[in-house]
Design a protein around this motif. Structure first.
Motif, PDB file in Angstrom:
ATOM      1  N   LEU A 160      -4.386   2.389   1.888  1.00  0.00           N
ATOM      2  CA  LEU A 160      -3.732   1.462   0.978  1.00  0.00           C
ATOM      3  C   LEU A 160      -4.478   1.467  -0.353  1.00  0.00           C
ATOM      4  O   LEU A 160      -5.714   1.471  -0.383  1.00  0.00           O
ATOM      5  CB  LEU A 160      -3.746   0.038   1.546  1.00  0.00           C
ATOM      6  N   THR A 161      -3.732   1.467  -1.444  1.00  0.00           N
ATOM      7  CA  THR A 161      -4.380   1.322  -2.739  1.00  0.00           C
ATOM      8  C   THR A 161      -4.837  -0.131  -2.886  1.00  0.00           C
ATOM      9  O   THR A 161      -4.366  -1.027  -2.176  1.00  0.00           O
ATOM     10  CB  THR A 161      -3.410   1.674  -3.886  1.00  0.00           C
ATOM     11  N   ALA A 172      -2.992  -3.403  -1.342  1.00  0.00           N
ATOM     12  CA  ALA A 172      -3.720  -4.329  -0.481  1.00  0.00           C
ATOM     13  C   ALA A 172      -3.663  -5.745  -1.028  1.00  0.00           C
ATOM     14  O   ALA A 172      -3.471  -6.716  -0.276  1.00  0.00           O
ATOM     15  CB  ALA A 172      -5.171  -3.877  -0.329  1.00  0.00           C
ATOM     16  N   LYS A 173      -3.802  -5.893  -2.326  1.00  0.00           N
ATOM     17  CA  LYS A 173      -3.746  -7.211  -2.951  1.00  0.00           C
ATOM     18  C   LYS A 173      -2.364  -7.832  -2.788  1.00  0.00           C
ATOM     19  O   LYS A 173      -2.226  -9.024  -2.478  1.00  0.00           O
ATOM     20  CB  LYS A 173      -4.112  -7.110  -4.431  1.00  0.00           C
ATOM     21  N   ALA A 174      -1.323  -7.008  -2.973  1.00  0.00           N
ATOM     22  CA  ALA A 174       0.043  -7.509  -2.843  1.00  0.00           C
ATOM     23  C   ALA A 174       0.362  -7.892  -1.401  1.00  0.00           C
ATOM     24  O   ALA A 174       0.972  -8.933  -1.131  1.00  0.00           O
ATOM     25  CB  ALA A 174       1.038  -6.460  -3.341  1.00  0.00           C
ATOM     26  N   VAL A 175      -0.062  -7.062  -0.451  1.00  0.00           N
ATOM     27  CA  VAL A 175       0.226  -7.299   0.965  1.00  0.00           C
ATOM     28  C   VAL A 175      -0.441  -8.575   1.462  1.00  0.00           C
ATOM     29  O   VAL A 175       0.127  -9.309   2.283  1.00  0.00           O
ATOM     30  CB  VAL A 175      -0.229  -6.087   1.815  1.00  0.00           C
ATOM     31  N   THR A 176      -1.642  -8.874   0.974  1.00  0.00           N
ATOM     32  CA  THR A 176      -2.403 -10.025   1.473  1.00  0.00           C
ATOM     33  C   THR A 176      -2.156 -11.308   0.690  1.00  0.00           C
ATOM     34  O   THR A 176      -2.818 -12.317   0.945  1.00  0.00           O
ATOM     35  CB  THR A 176      -3.911  -9.714   1.457  1.00  0.00           C
ATOM     36  N   SER A 177      -1.205 -11.293  -0.231  1.00  0.00           N
ATOM     37  CA  SER A 177      -0.978 -12.478  -1.077  1.00  0.00           C
ATOM     38  C   SER A 177       0.350 -13.159  -0.775  1.00  0.00           C
ATOM     39  O   SER A 177       0.915 -13.830  -1.638  1.00  0.00           O
ATOM     40  CB  SER A 177      -1.030 -12.078  -2.561  1.00  0.00           C
ATOM     41  N   ILE A 212      13.614   3.319   4.049  1.00  0.00           N
ATOM     42  CA  ILE A 212      12.463   2.665   3.426  1.00  0.00           C
ATOM     43  C   ILE A 212      11.447   2.261   4.483  1.00  0.00           C
ATOM     44  O   ILE A 212      11.762   2.161   5.672  1.00  0.00           O
ATOM     45  CB  ILE A 212      12.878   1.415   2.623  1.00  0.00           C
ATOM     46  N   PHE A 213      10.225   2.027   4.038  1.00  0.00           N
ATOM     47  CA  PHE A 213       9.133   1.505   4.878  1.00  0.00           C
ATOM     48  C   PHE A 213       8.455   0.424   4.066  1.00  0.00           C
ATOM     49  O   PHE A 213       8.069   0.659   2.911  1.00  0.00           O
ATOM     50  CB  PHE A 213       8.144   2.628   5.225  1.00  0.00           C
ATOM     51  N   GLN A 214       8.303  -0.769   4.647  1.00  0.00           N
ATOM     52  CA  GLN A 214       7.695  -1.871   3.913  1.00  0.00           C
ATOM     53  C   GLN A 214       6.661  -2.622   4.741  1.00  0.00           C
ATOM     54  O   GLN A 214       6.823  -2.795   5.953  1.00  0.00           O
ATOM     55  CB  GLN A 214       8.767  -2.878   3.456  1.00  0.00           C
ATOM     56  N   LEU A 215       5.594  -3.044   4.056  1.00  0.00           N
ATOM     57  CA  LEU A 215       4.660  -4.045   4.560  1.00  0.00           C
ATOM     58  C   LEU A 215       4.896  -5.287   3.704  1.00  0.00           C
ATOM     59  O   LEU A 215       4.559  -5.292   2.524  1.00  0.00           O
ATOM     60  CB  LEU A 215       3.210  -3.598   4.414  1.00  0.00           C
ATOM     61  N   GLY A 216       5.487  -6.311   4.280  1.00  0.00           N
ATOM     62  CA  GLY A 216       5.865  -7.457   3.464  1.00  0.00           C
ATOM     63  C   GLY A 216       6.840  -7.015   2.391  1.00  0.00           C
ATOM     64  O   GLY A 216       7.867  -6.407   2.682  1.00  0.00           O
ATOM     65  N   PHE A 217       6.495  -7.270   1.137  1.00  0.00           N
ATOM     66  CA  PHE A 217       7.351  -6.870   0.025  1.00  0.00           C
ATOM     67  C   PHE A 217       6.925  -5.537  -0.592  1.00  0.00           C
ATOM     68  O   PHE A 217       7.492  -5.110  -1.599  1.00  0.00           O
ATOM     69  CB  PHE A 217       7.344  -7.955  -1.062  1.00  0.00           C
TER      70      PHE A 217
END
Length: 260
Positions: free
Chosen positions: A112-113, A117-122, A84-89
């Motif tokens: 990033l979609t 982007a919204k999920a990563v920055t929240s 797997i590859f993850q940015l945050g969750f």
């Protein structure tokens, strides 16, 4: 050259709220990227991590990192299953969303979609912002200028449970540029002048910076900040950090190859 009184005043300023703001600023645009086999209760799995810089140069959100981070992910996927590859969750395949990469420049860009982007920055203050430059590309930094940079060293990574990791961050709010070339610049650490602005004491003594590759490097101009590079590599023998310049990066995330 500053006299002793001016040095003491500068250190006091750096140790206070101003120094903390300068040190934390690059972390607003940094996110830990980690990859490896999916977590398992039966056996411990090996996890690698790097750092990405979150930016929008004019064509939507992208994650900027080092090409060697993407190369490490590819190698891991060839050697094992269920990688797997993850940015945050946020879990996704960076190769499928890869815009461009260049091994010589050690630079890679990932689309990033808007949803990603919204999920990563929240997920909290760190990594909560996407950098939008005043103009692009930025001027090449000069020797003697001071940069702010940050990322997520692997040595500060903690395993909380079989499927939960915690990434400690490390940053510098004012590191002087020691040398500059067309595609790279460097900063020699002058540790005797370091001042702790925030965080725990062992972060001050940190030597191994592996995992910070891809972290944002910014310069304070008169009224704005410039994103001028990403962390590329650290040479322990010289106590020097090397940064990849972003001048070869186009607004759409593609990379202009260096001359042969």
């Amino acid at each position: 050259m500053l006299d002793d009184a001016e040095v003491a005043k500068a250190k006091a300023l750096a140790a206070g709220p101003f120094g903390e703001k300068m040190g934390k600023f690059p972390l607003l645009f940094a996110k830990a990227a980690f990859f490896g086999q999916r977590p398992s209760r039966e056996k411990r799995v090996e996890i690698n991590n790097g750092t990405v810089t979150l930016a929008d140069l004019g064509s939507g959100p992208i994650a900027i990192t080092c090409q060697h981070v993407i190369a490490s992910f590819r190698k891991k996927r060839e050697e094992a299953e269920r990688v797997i590859f993850q940015l945050g969750f946020v879990d996704f395949d960076p190769v499928e969303q890869l815009i461009d990469e260049n091994e010589r420049l050690d630079l890679a860009t990932i689309r990033l979609t808007e949803k990603q982007a919204k999920a990563v920055t929240s997920e909290g203050e760190i990594g909560s912002c996407i950098f939008k430059p005043k103009s692009w590309p930025p001027p090449l930094p000069d020797k003697g200028e001071f940069i702010a940079f940050g990322g997520f060293p692997g040595t500060l990574r903690s395993i909380l449970s079989f499927d939960e990791l915690e990434f400690g961050s490390w940053s510098s709010g004012a590191s002087e540029i020691s040398s500059v070339s067309d595609f790279q610049f460097a900063s020699v650490f002058n540790r005797e002048n370091w001042v702790q602005s925030f965080g725990t004491k062992h972060h001050m003594d940190l030597i191994a910076l592996g995992g910070m590759s891809g972290g944002p490097v910014l310069i304070k101009r008169m009224l704005y900040w410039d994103l001028v590079g990403i962390v590329s590599q650290y040479h322990e023998n010289y106590d020097t950090v090397f940064f990849g310049s972003l001048r070869s990066l186009r607004q759409d995330g593609t990379i202009e190859p260096p001359p042969v």
